[in-house]
Design a protein around this motif. Structure first.
Motif, PDB file in Angstrom:
ATOM      1  N   ALA A  70      -7.588  -4.599  -4.184  1.00 12.17           N
ATOM      2  CA  ALA A  70      -6.593  -4.718  -3.117  1.00 12.17           C
ATOM      3  C   ALA A  70      -6.613  -3.493  -2.212  1.00 12.17           C
ATOM      4  N   ARG A  71      -6.740  -2.321  -2.806  1.00 11.08           N
ATOM      5  CA  ARG A  71      -6.766  -1.089  -2.013  1.00 11.08           C
ATOM      6  C   ARG A  71      -7.994  -1.031  -1.110  1.00 11.08           C
ATOM      7  N   GLU A  72      -9.109  -1.479  -1.625  1.00 12.08           N
ATOM      8  CA  GLU A  72     -10.342  -1.467  -0.838  1.00 12.08           C
ATOM      9  C   GLU A  72     -10.210  -2.360   0.387  1.00 12.08           C
ATOM     10  N   LEU A  73      -9.683  -3.546   0.206  1.00  5.19           N
ATOM     11  CA  LEU A  73      -9.517  -4.465   1.334  1.00  5.19           C
ATOM     12  C   LEU A  73      -8.459  -3.949   2.311  1.00  5.19           C
ATOM     13  N   ALA A  74      -7.390  -3.360   1.780  1.00  7.83           N
ATOM     14  CA  ALA A  74      -6.335  -2.817   2.641  1.00  7.83           C
ATOM     15  C   ALA A  74      -6.875  -1.692   3.516  1.00  7.83           C
ATOM     16  N   ALA A  75      -7.746  -0.876   2.954  1.00  3.72           N
ATOM     17  CA  ALA A  75      -8.341   0.222   3.720  1.00  3.72           C
ATOM     18  C   ALA A  75      -9.221  -0.313   4.846  1.00  3.72           C
ATOM     19  N   ARG A  76      -9.930  -1.375   4.584  1.00  2.00           N
ATOM     20  CA  ARG A  76     -10.817  -1.949   5.599  1.00  2.00           C
ATOM     21  C   ARG A  76     -10.045  -2.623   6.720  1.00  2.00           C
ATOM     22  N   TRP A  77      -8.901  -3.182   6.383  1.00  6.37           N
ATOM     23  CA  TRP A  77      -8.138  -3.962   7.363  1.00  6.37           C
ATOM     24  C   TRP A  77      -6.810  -3.294   7.696  1.00  6.37           C
ATOM     25  N   SER A  78      -6.799  -1.982   7.702  1.00  7.02           N
ATOM     26  CA  SER A  78      -5.549  -1.237   7.895  1.00  7.02           C
ATOM     27  C   SER A  78      -4.868  -1.561   9.219  1.00  7.02           C
ATOM     28  N   ALA A  79      -5.640  -2.028  10.204  1.00  3.89           N
ATOM     29  CA  ALA A  79      -5.067  -2.323  11.517  1.00  3.89           C
ATOM     30  C   ALA A  79      -4.147  -3.541  11.488  1.00  3.89           C
ATOM     31  N   VAL A  80      -4.350  -4.433  10.528  1.00  3.92           N
ATOM     32  CA  VAL A  80      -3.570  -5.681  10.516  1.00  3.92           C
ATOM     33  C   VAL A  80      -2.794  -5.916   9.224  1.00  3.92           C
ATOM     34  N   ILE A  81      -2.979  -5.057   8.241  1.00  2.34           N
ATOM     35  CA  ILE A  81      -2.313  -5.250   6.948  1.00  2.34           C
ATOM     36  C   ILE A  81      -1.122  -4.309   6.799  1.00  2.34           C
ATOM     37  N   ASP A  82      -0.014  -4.861   6.337  1.00  5.14           N
ATOM     38  CA  ASP A  82       1.155  -4.047   5.992  1.00  5.14           C
ATOM     39  C   ASP A  82       0.919  -3.497   4.595  1.00  5.14           C
ATOM     40  N   ARG A  83       0.438  -2.273   4.526  1.00  2.00           N
ATOM     41  CA  ARG A  83       0.046  -1.686   3.254  1.00  2.00           C
ATOM     42  C   ARG A  83       1.234  -1.542   2.298  1.00  2.00           C
ATOM     43  N   THR A  84       2.399  -1.224   2.838  1.00  3.73           N
ATOM     44  CA  THR A  84       3.580  -1.055   1.988  1.00  3.73           C
ATOM     45  C   THR A  84       3.948  -2.367   1.301  1.00  3.73           C
ATOM     46  N   GLU A  85       3.953  -3.444   2.070  1.00  2.29           N
ATOM     47  CA  GLU A  85       4.282  -4.751   1.497  1.00  2.29           C
ATOM     48  C   GLU A  85       3.237  -5.178   0.476  1.00  2.29           C
ATOM     49  N   LEU A  86       1.965  -4.986   0.818  1.00  2.00           N
ATOM     50  CA  LEU A  86       0.888  -5.356  -0.103  1.00  2.00           C
ATOM     51  C   LEU A  86       0.996  -4.579  -1.407  1.00  2.00           C
ATOM     52  N   ASP A  87       1.170  -3.267  -1.311  1.00  2.00           N
ATOM     53  CA  ASP A  87       1.259  -2.429  -2.509  1.00  2.00           C
ATOM     54  C   ASP A  87       2.422  -2.844  -3.402  1.00  2.00           C
ATOM     55  N   GLU A  88       3.556  -3.222  -2.792  1.00  2.00           N
ATOM     56  CA  GLU A  88       4.731  -3.617  -3.577  1.00  2.00           C
ATOM     57  C   GLU A  88       4.449  -4.881  -4.379  1.00  2.00           C
ATOM     58  N   HIS A  89       3.802  -5.861  -3.744  1.00  2.14           N
ATOM     59  CA  HIS A  89       3.470  -7.101  -4.446  1.00  2.14           C
ATOM     60  C   HIS A  89       2.434  -6.847  -5.542  1.00  2.14           C
ATOM     61  N   ILE A  90       1.417  -6.076  -5.220  1.00  2.00           N
ATOM     62  CA  ILE A  90       0.357  -5.787  -6.196  1.00  2.00           C
ATOM     63  C   ILE A  90       0.932  -5.070  -7.407  1.00  2.00           C
TER      64      ILE A  90
END
Length: 228
Positions: A141-161
């Motif tokens: 999840a972190r790898e994909l979030a880093a690649r798509w940081s322009a469109v991904i809400d990292r805070t929301e993703l991290d909370e769910h993960i």
């Protein structure tokens, strides 16, 4: 004449949820916006787990009702073994209402995360991504979030993960009776029940929505068709 999806939802029998087919059980959780095969496969898995959750809950409730009816009528008692008969009934009720409910919820947690990991692996398609395929759920999840940081809400993703990972790990440890006592005392006493199973499906689907946005962004940047 072929039926539409809306029509097929209600074309069934008493063994379906209100006449729904299996796929309709996942509609409240995840429906792919772009109908790409990776996300359609995930949608099918979530639908299957939603169907399974409903069937298990219903089956446990029905069997518990039957056991309680037996208790009231005394039909479970074997002459000369009344005490033992009552004890066996007590144990059956306890197992159904605790172990069966907890294990079924835990299985849904594990399977939903496996579905997400499978989805992530399909999007980890760079030449050196084989190493990430072998990594854990969080690392993918972190790898994909880093690649798509322009469109991904990292805070929301991290909370769910984090929520999903912690409950998956907790379930795995609960299946081991001799788990480290220190680990037990440091872990919140979560209830593995139908409510948790439902939240798991909702959170796994939320992660998939986020990933789908990132995937479409990536494909668009590659000049590929961005779906329907």
């Amino acid at each position: 004449m072929q039926m539409t999806r809306e029509e097929t939802k209600w074309h069934g029998d008493e063994d379906t949820k209100g006449g729904w087919y299996v796929l309709a059980h996942g509609d409240e959780y995840f429906t792919s916006r772009h109908s790409r095969i990776e996300f359609v496969s995930f949608e099918y898995r979530i639908s299957s787990l939603a169907w399974l959750r409903g069937r298990i809950t219903k089956s446990v409730d029905v069997e518990l009702a039957e056991l309680r009816a037996h208790r009231k009528s005394g039909a479970h008692r074997v002459p000369g073994w009344e005490g033992e008969s009552d004890l066996m009934l007590d144990e059956s009720e306890t197992v159904l209402d605790t172990d069966v409910r907890q294990i079924s919820a835990g299985v849904i947690v594990v399977a939903a995360i496996a579905a997400l990991e499978s989805l992530m692996n399909q999007m980890l398609n760079q030449p050196n991504d084989e190493r990430v395929h072998k990594a854990g759920f969080t690392q993918k999840a972190r790898e994909l979030a880093a690649r798509w940081s322009a469109v991904i809400d990292r805070t929301e993703l991290d909370e769910h993960i984090s929520w999903l990972r912690e409950r998956r790990n907790s379930f795995a440890h609960r299946l081991i009776d001799d788990v480290d006592r220190q680990w037990r005392t440091s872990t919140p006493p979560w209830n593995f029940d139908d409510e948790m199973a439902g939240e798991t499906l909702a959170r796994a689907s939320a992660v998939a929505w986020i990933l789908e946005a990132g995937w479409e962004h990536y494909l668009g940047a590659q000049g590929r068709f961005t779906g329907i």
